[in-house]
Structures are given as structure tokens and as C-alpha cells.
Enzyme design. Structure first.
Site, mmCIF file in Angstrom:
data_model
loop_
_atom_site.group_PDB
_atom_site.id
_atom_site.type_symbol
_atom_site.label_atom_id
_atom_site.label_comp_id
_atom_site.label_asym_id
_atom_site.label_seq_id
_atom_site.Cartn_x
_atom_site.Cartn_y
_atom_site.Cartn_z
ATOM 1 N N HIS A 290 0.821 -1.208 0.000
ATOM 2 C CA HIS A 290 0.000 0.000 0.000
ATOM 3 C C HIS A 290 0.860 1.265 0.000
ATOM 4 C CE1 HIS A 290 -3.039 2.805 1.989
ATOM 5 N NE2 HIS A 290 -3.726 2.304 0.984
ATOM 6 N N TYR B 100 -8.896 14.159 -4.245
ATOM 7 C CA TYR B 100 -8.444 13.719 -2.928
ATOM 8 C C TYR B 100 -7.356 14.668 -2.438
ATOM 9 C CZ TYR B 100 -10.553 9.077 -3.842
ATOM 10 O OH TYR B 100 -11.402 8.035 -4.116
#
Length: 725
Positions: free
Chosen positions: A453, A486
Site C-alpha cells: 500500500h 483527494y
């Protein structure tokens, strides 16, 4: 500078850490993760209710809420159901069984679904006043003839009615698809029957019958069912929708080929167990019972909805070209140090980074002019030898991937870790992985037992008689579309220790390295948990000695038991703690003697807050960190994550300024109360909010950067306050 071997084999062999199957029970107050997430989605829904927001922005939030709730059932409720079916008796950290969590979540979902429907009614009324109408089929008889012809020409050919009787078993119903339950009667025999008609997803949900006037596709189909069931009497018809378990786990140790195993699981996902049945409130109980039996669901898995079913269909309204009903479009600025010397000459990112670290703040600052430009320049620069990058989620037309392909085709060594286990992006990531392989890049598909991630990129460049490493470490995905929606932080640096750490991290990801320690980088699952807890303990020591002691955490979620207990201990010993948590938050602030020094807020608005920022007062020598990890057990124990210290004074000052604005926000922020409820800050303070985080940071960006091209219109759903993010 010491020479670097840029080579790296492409097969990962890092042994997985043992996977924790249950979380330990908390010994301190702990807010249930599922309920906390539902409260986050309630805050999202508030944005649809708030009449100060532009009207189409409110429509967008109606659709976002619906999509978020879909995923909650696909993943979280599905996981709880699996525990029940497996007979597991383990309790959540707050002491609830899976059955108890399902029951309490259902109660809250029913309240939210009712609110959702009611807000939709008021928003539709406001839309009609602005000339945008979502009409009921029965209210537009003047269009029936034309719609009948359109049905026969464009809709009828793609419909497949499926009967349910002894000769026709209950049909497979795909997840999140709309269906019509049809009750039939044979006029000759008097026998009654049942059929299901799927509303085709290949056709638009909203059919235009005039300028900005729409009717639902499902209503048009329902009005013309006689054409599908010739000679039969249609006695009833009701819309319903099924949600299925979309989560899966691969037995990675047993998979000969992880790529093929993922592809097989993607096919199986279509047939996951049903977890939710949504029905029109008008559907009779007997019809609901028939559907539940066919789907293997219980009565408490059924949810009655007033009005329109599946409000994700409202993206078509939210995307209408009505700028008067939307926020003023935001054009990201070019960071000051990356402004090109003239219009015809691109910025030299390498030269700018050599002059000092660069902190970039998206979407206020341009992703294209910073991160994309970094990778593009690396691909085209003849002195660049190697590019290594992690890709967790990216867009279908990613300029970054195109640059990596171009670099590989030009003979540079390109190493890309494509995480094909990124939920709901598996298929897209497989496509990118194969394209990169065909171009000659070394592609790694992730580590066995772990998801990668981390958001890291490494460029190795020949300079003079040696090599220099340039690094990007970020909080968000390498996705140019979400970078406009974002809020994320990225650090561009050529600090030798960080460069060496990122090199070691990639060797861990692609080769046989068993390295567990790093110079400056905090890496999960190796050292991130222990290092975070050490930093908290250090603040406790400073507080005990009377030195400045404060922790600031900006995160998407905090649910890890050990971390929460450490923060309770820090608060009770004199450490001030400010937390800005977008989503799930299991810590309970304001409890006397335990968490009275902890303050928790959440900010919801135009952009999705996605950056992770840590700050520790450290006795007056403040430290700052950014990176990819939330404080969740999955991030700390079951993912590869990277958190980097920010040591440049100007970059630290920028982070401090961002946090200062967010802690002062009284327009978009909520505060978590000691009784576990969330209150809008302006409600607490008793006056209308004056400081809007998003508008304030836009103004600051405009004051320092150069405006770039007007923003591209994102596709439907692109602005989702995605809990996966």
C-alpha cells in the site's frame, strides 16, 4: 556518492508475517469500528442536506452516500455474516459478537436509509425549481407513446425475463443490479406465476424526455411489461436490488500463479453470497419472502426503501452541465519551485529537488506539474538509469504508466510493483501489469500474505562520476484523476538516507532481502507499529519532565487497539492530542482522567481528505511525518506501508500551516463528543462557520503558485468519499 546497483529481480520472496485473525479485546473504551464508519457516512449525508452547498453538489453527496453504503455491505457486513455462518464466537474489541454488530448496524442503517430517501425528496424538489426534473412515468402521459416506441426499439431487445417455477429455478441475480419482481396470472388457467426482469446496466438509468427532464429506465420497463409477457396478466411489479459479498481472500501460499489465482477469484466474486436485499416499500411481504428464500437471506437482511432505489444513479444528474449549480471549478496551481522558466520549457524537477525538498499538496497544487512531471522527466532523461515505483490504484489513462512504458521501451530498467490485490481495482491493475511487462518492465504483483500500500517512487540518475537517488513518498495513489479530488501530501527529495531506505524497500519488495530495519523510513509490517508506540512513549516522557508534549494525527481511520490504548495512556499522563480523522474512529475523547486531553474532529466537504500527517512536539524539537498508513491493524501488520520524516524546515512549516487551518475550521468540521456522538463545530460554537478548510487552502495556493490548465471533468463516481481510499 556511493555507486548503487539498480538491478532487482522481479519475483518477491519476502515471507509473510503471521496473519492476525481476530483483534484483541480492548481494555479501554473502544468505539465499534462498523458503527463509527456508519457515522462517517452520516456526515457525508449531511452534505446532501446542507442547503448552503450548491445544488448539484448535494446531488453528488446523495450518490456518494449510496455508493459508500453499498461497499459497507459488500465488505464489512459480508465479513460479519461470514463469521456468523462459520460459527465464530470471537468478539470485536468493544465486546460485541458478529451477530450483535449486525443487529446494531442494521438499526443505524435503517435510520440512515430513511434520511437518505427524505433528503432525496427535498433535493428533487429543489432541482425541479431549477428546471431539472426527475419525473414519475405516470405523471407524463404525453410522452408514453414515444417512450413505448423507444422501449420496443432500444430496450426490449436486451431484456430477458426469467420465470420462477418447478421447471425454472430461482435465477442468479448479479450484485448491485436492479431487477423487477413481476407477479403474473394466466387468464386461461388462473395460475399465478413469478418472473424476474433485470434492468440492463448497459443502458442509461435516466432517459431524457426533454431538456433536463428525465424518467427512470426501470419505470419505462415496468410500464411496458405486457410486451414481455404476452397473453399474461401482470398483477404486480416491484423493484428490488441485491448486494453480494465482494470480498475474497487468496490462498497465496498454495497459488502456483498469483495472477491467475486473482483472475479466477474475480470470476467467483460475481457469485458471492447475497448479503442485502433492497426492495420498494410497496412490495408485499409475500413477494419479499419469495425473494429472500431464493437468495438465501433472512428477514433482517431485507431493507425497504421509500422512493427511488439505488441513488448511485444520480451521478447522471450531478454531472449535468450546470455550472451555476456547482462549486466554482478549481484549477490546481503549479508549486512555486516547479514553475517552468518559460512557457516552452518544462520545469527541471531534478534541479529543483537538488536545491531542497519539495512538499506538494494535492489537489491545491498540480499533480501533473509535480509528480507526473517527475516521472515523465525521468522517462525521457538519458542520464536516468532506473525507475522503480509502486502502483496501488491508478486511472485507466494514466500518464504515469505511459511514462513507465516509454522508459522501459527506451532501455531503462523499470521496476513496478502493481498491487493486484487492491480491492475492486484488481482487474484494472492486471491490465496495467501486462502492458508494462510487454514493454519490458520488471513487474512484481505484490507480496505473498501482504498488500503493498506504500506510495513510493525511486529514480536513479547518473550525475558526474556517481549516481544520485531521487525519491517521491506520498500519502495518495499515483492516480491523476483522484489527485484532483483527494487531498494528499507528497515529498520529493534526494536526501541520501531516504534514497537508501527506498532502495532497500524495493529490494525487499522485489528480491530476496530480509531487511527489517531502515535508517529514516518507518516501514510496515516491520517497524511502523513499534516505532509509532515508541514516539508516543517519548511524548509521555517529555510530559513527565515538564517539556512540551503534544501529538497531532491526521488520518483516514484509527481503530488499532494497542495504538488507542497508548494514546489513552499519553492523555492521562499530560500529553495533548489533536486528531483529525476522516472516517472510522474508535477512540473516545473527553473522558475524565483518561482521554480529557484528546480532541477528535472530522472534516467533510468538497474534496476527500486522504493525507496522513503525524506531528510530535518532542520536548520542543518538533518532528513531522507523512505516509501511506492509517492506524489500523491491517495497515500496521498486514500491509507494506511507508512513513517518512519531513525534515526540511519550509516543508515542516507548510504542514504546520495545513494542520492549523484544519484545527481552526468551523464550517466543515465535526467534533467527536465524550458520549460518542458527532456534532458540527458550528453547532457547538453557536454561530455560522467562518473558516472553511478547502476555501482557505485554495486561497493560500493561489497566493503562492501559478494557475495551470482548467480541470478535466471527472467521470461519474470519481469524487466518491471512498472508504477504500
Amino acid at each position: 556518492m556511493a555507486a548503487i546497483d539498480p538491478g532487482a529481480p522481479a519475483r518477491p520472496a519476502v515471507p509473510p508475517r503471521p496473519r492476525r485473525t481476530t483483534r484483541p479485546k480492548a481494555t479501554y473504551p473502544y468505539l465499534n469500528r462498523e458503527l463509527s464508519w456508519l457515522e462517517f457516512n452520516a456526515r457525508v449525508l449531511h452534505e446532501a442536506r446542507d442547503e448552503r452547498n450548491p445544488l448539484l453538489e448535494r446531488v453528488k453527496f446523495l450518490a456518494i452516500f449510496a455508493g459508500n453504503l453499498d461497499e459497507f455491505f459488500q465488505v464489512r457486513m459480508a465479513g460479519l455474516r461470514q463469521q456468523v455462518e462459520a460459527g465464530k464466537v470471537a468478539r470485536s474489541p468493544d465486546g460485541r459478537t458478529a451477530d450483535e454488530q449486525i443487529a446494531v448496524a442494521r438499526k443505524r442503517v435503517l435510520e440512515l436509509v430513511a434520511d437518505h430517501s427524505a433528503i432525496n425528496v427535498s433535493v428533487r424538489r429543489a432541482l425541479a425549481a431549477e428546471g431539472i426534473e426527475l419525473l414519475d412515468y405516470a405523471a407524463i402521459p404525453e410522452h408514453h407513446e414515444a417512450l413505448r416506441q423507444r422501449f420496443l426499439d432500444e430496450i426490449f431487445p436486451v431484456l430477458t425475463p426469467l420465470a420462477v417455477d418447478p421447471g425454472h429455478p430461482f435465477p442468479y441475480i448479479s450484485t448491485l443490479s436492479l431487477s423487477i419482481a413481476v407477479g403474473l396470472r394466466d387468464p386461461e388457467t388462473g395460475e399465478r406465476g413469478f418472473a424476474r426482469v433485470k434492468v440492463p446496466q448497459i443502458l442509461p438509468r435516466l432517459l431524457e424526455v426533454g431538456p433536463s427532464r428525465f424518467v427512470l429506465l426501470d419505470q419505462v420497463i415496468e410500464a411496458n411489461l405486457d410486451a414481455l409477457f404476452s397473453g399474461m396478466e401482470v398483477e404486480e411489479h416491484h423493484l428490488f436490488r441485491v448486494t453480494r459479498n465482494a470480498d475474497f481472500e487468496i490462498e497465496e501460499d498454495e497459488a502456483d500463479d498469483l495472477l491467475l489465482a486473482i483472475e479466477e477469484e474475480l470470476r467467483r466474486r460475481r457469485f458471492g453470497a447475497a448479503v442485502r436485499l433492497e426492495v420498494e416499500r410497496s412490495m408485499p411481504a409475500a413477494t419479499q419472502a419469495l425473494l429472500r428464500r431464493g437468495l438465501g437471506l433472512a428477514e433482517n437482511d431485507s431493507y425497504e426503501v421509500s422512493g427511488m432505489l439505488d441513488l448511485t444513479g444520480l451521478w447522471a444528474i450531478a454531472d449535468l452541465d450546470r455550472p451555476d449549480l456547482k462549486p466554482v471549478p478549481w484549477s490546481p496551481v503549479t508549486p512555486p519551485r516547479l514553475i517552468p522558466p518559460d512557457e516552452d520549457e518544462p520545469a527541471d524537477v531534478f534541479a529543483a529537488v537538488r536545491a531542497g525538498d519539495i512538499l506538494v499538496h494535492h489537489p491545491y497544487e498540480s499533480f501533473a506539474a509535480s509528480v507526473e512531471r517527475f516521472i515523465t522527466q525521468a522517462a525521457d532523461d538519458p542520464d536516468v538509469l532506473t525507475i522503480k515505483q509502486t502502483l496501488y490504484r491508478t486511472s485507466g489513462d494514466s500518464p504515469i504508466v505511459q511514462s513507465l512504458i516509454r522508459a522501459a521501451e527506451r532501455g531503462k530498467q523499470v521496476v513496478v510493483l502493481v498491487e493486484i490485490k487492491a480491492r475492486f481495482d484488481e482487474e484494472a491493475n492486471i491490465v496495467w501489469a501486462r502492458k508494462l511487462e510487454r514493454a519490458g518492465a520488471h513487474v512484481v504483483y505484490g507480496l505473498v500474505g501482504l498488500k503493498t500500500h506504500s506510495k513510493t517512487a525511486l529514480v536513479v540518475r547518473r550525475e558526474g562520476s556517481g549516481l544520485r537517488r531521487y525519491v517521491h513518498i506520498g500519502t495518495g495513489n499515483y492516480n491523476p484523476k483522484t489527485a484532483r479530488l483527494y487531498v494528499d501530501i507528497g515529498l520529493l527529495t534526494c536526501r541520501p538516507e531516504l534514497g537508501a531506505d527506498v532502495t532497500d524497500l524495493f529490494n525487499n519488495l522485489t528480491g530476496l532481502s530480509r531487511q527489517r530495519t531502515f535508517r529514516r523510513l518507518l516501514v510496515a509490517p516491520h517497524s511502523l507499529r513499534s516505532r509509532f508506540l515508541d514516539l508516543v512513549e517519548r511524548e509521555i516522557g517529555h510530559a513527565a519532565a515538564g517539556r512540551p508534549a503534544r501529538i497531532v494525527l491526521k488520518l483516514n481511520a484509527i481503530v488499532d487497539v494497542a495504538v488507542i490504548e497508548a494514546l489513552y495512556r499519553a492523555s492521562s499522563t499530560g500529553v495533548d492530542i489533536d486528531m483529525i480523522i476522516r472516517g472510522a474512529c474508535s477512540i473516545q475523547p473527553g473522558l475524565p482522567g483518561m482521554s480529557e486531553r484528546i480532541r477528535v474532529r472530522s472534516i467533510i466537504g468538497e474534496f476527500l481528505e486522504h493525507s496522513r500527517i503525524w506531528s510530535f512536539a518532542n520536548g520542543g524539537e518538533q518532528e513531522w511525518y507523512i505516509g501511506s498508513a492509517d492506524l489500523m491493524d491491517r495497515n500496521l501488520d498486514r500491509r507494506v506501508e511507508a512513513i517518512a520524516p519531513v525534515e526540511d524546515h519550509d516543508a515542516q512549516a507548510r504542514l504546520a500551516g495545513i494542520i492549523e487551518v484544519m484545527l481552526a475550521d468551523d464550517r466543515r468540521s465535526w467534533q467527536l463528543q465524550p458520549d460518542s456522538t458527532w456534532l458540527r463545530t458550528e453547532t457547538i460554537e453557536g454561530r455560522e462557520g467562518m473558516i472553511d478548510t478547502f476555501e482557505t487552502l485554495k486561497e493560500e495556493a493561489l497566493a503562492t503558485g501559478a494557475v495551470v490548465a482548467a480541470p478535466r471533468r471527472p467521470g461519474a463516481g470519481a469524487g466518491s468519499l471512498d472508504p477504500r481510499a
